[in-house]
Scaffold this motif. Structure first.
Motif, short mmCIF file in Angstrom:
data_model
loop_
_atom_site.label_atom_id
_atom_site.label_comp_id
_atom_site.label_asym_id
_atom_site.label_seq_id
_atom_site.Cartn_x
_atom_site.Cartn_y
_atom_site.Cartn_z
N VAL A 46 2.09 -0.81 -2.74
CA VAL A 46 1.05 0.14 -2.36
C VAL A 46 0.11 -0.49 -1.33
O VAL A 46 -0.30 0.17 -0.36
N ALA A 47 -0.21 -1.76 -1.51
CA ALA A 47 -1.06 -2.46 -0.54
C ALA A 47 -0.40 -2.50 0.84
O ALA A 47 -1.06 -2.29 1.86
N GLN A 48 0.92 -2.74 0.87
CA GLN A 48 1.63 -2.77 2.14
C GLN A 48 1.71 -1.38 2.76
O GLN A 48 1.58 -1.23 3.97
N MET A 49 1.91 -0.38 1.92
CA MET A 49 1.93 1.00 2.40
C MET A 49 0.61 1.34 3.09
O MET A 49 0.59 1.93 4.18
N ASP A 50 -0.50 0.96 2.48
CA ASP A 50 -1.81 1.22 3.07
C ASP A 50 -1.98 0.44 4.37
O ASP A 50 -2.54 0.97 5.35
N ALA A 51 -1.50 -0.79 4.39
CA ALA A 51 -1.62 -1.64 5.58
C ALA A 51 -0.83 -1.07 6.75
O ALA A 51 -1.20 -1.26 7.92
N GLU A 52 0.26 -0.36 6.46
CA GLU A 52 1.09 0.21 7.52
C GLU A 52 0.47 1.45 8.14
O GLU A 52 0.93 1.93 9.18
N GLY A 53 -0.54 2.01 7.48
CA GLY A 53 -1.23 3.16 8.06
C GLY A 53 -0.76 4.51 7.56
O GLY A 53 -1.10 5.54 8.17
#
Length: 250
Positions: free
Chosen positions: A203-210
């Motif tokens: 989820v953190a990576q999903m948010d970081a990807e925009g």
């Protein structure tokens, strides 16, 4: 059939891009949508023009490459199929068909209808894996799994990573994709090792990807070519809140 195509043409990520109109004739209703594009590209090549760039691979509804927004819907007007499984009999002679790439900030256009979906790869790298011992092939029944659980895990595992869920979502959210990957592993014994960190990291990576936030409108599941259920998003939320409750990443 004779058809009018309005196709998005864009040289690269920095190009403004725009629609160009093409005429195609003598199209068989038994052709797939991609085969129709092949006919158009062959005609463009004969004229010395740049063919339309689009992703494709297996053409069997498995690889998830054939990402096209057709007449305002990901993969076209039919449900639970990919673009390569869409046949021209779904259209009528004389129709005008508008074709665009996925529209999402996290999916920049590479050229024409081709988008960069490497954001999905980075989300998987963040936690979509299991640590298991290698060696000889284990017996299929070595770890008993209830059939209902196995069926749920298999339903989630059918995700092909095409990105239709993102394209359909008004927020360009990737929650259904992430939820499918998290659900698949959270349900199985092999996925328990990383269970507490998997949802949090992905989820953190999903948010970081925009990617945008999920507002549970259900458009993602409705347009998913594999019909992945919104219940996977509910499971992801449970996994995520459980992980955060014991997390050191405050």
């Amino acid at each position: 059939m004779n058809l009018t195509l309005k196709v998005w043409r864009q040289k690269n990520v920095n190009d403004k891009g725009g629609f160009q109109t093409y005429q195609v004739s003598d199209i068989s209703e038994d052709m797939s949508f991609l085969e129709m594009f092949d006919v158009l590209n062959e005609d463009l090549a004969r004229k010395g023009e740049d063919p339309i760039h689009f992703d494709h691979d297996c053409r069997e509804g498995i690889c998830g490459m054939c990402s096209m927004y057709i007449n305002g819907r990901p993969h076209g007007p039919k449900q639970k199929i990919t673009t390569c499984q869409l046949h021209m009999r779904s259209f009528k002679d004389g129709d005008t068909i508008t074709v665009e790439p996925w529209r999402a900030g996290a999916f920049p256009v590479i050229k024409d209808l081709v988008v960069d979906r490497s954001a999905f790869d980075r989300i998987i790298q963040a936690g979509g894996y299991v640590n298991v011992n290698t060696g000889g092939t284990p017996d299929a029944n070595e770890i008993p799994i209830p059939k209902t659980v196995a069926d749920e895990a298999m339903d989630a595992a059918t995700c092909i990573g095409c990105g239709a869920c993102v394209a359909a979502c008004k927020n360009a959210s990737a929650m259904l994709f992430v939820a499918a990957k998290v659900s698949q592993l959270a349900l199985l014994p092999q996925g328990q090792v990383e269970r507490k960190t998997r949802a949090e990291n992905m989820v953190a990576q999903m948010d970081a990807e925009g990617f945008g936030a999920c507002t549970n409108t259900g458009a993602c599941s409705a347009e998913c070519p594999k019909g992945i259920s919104l219940t996977t998003i509910a499971r992801l939320n449970r996994e995520y809140f459980s992980a955060k409750a014991s997390s050191e990443n405050v």
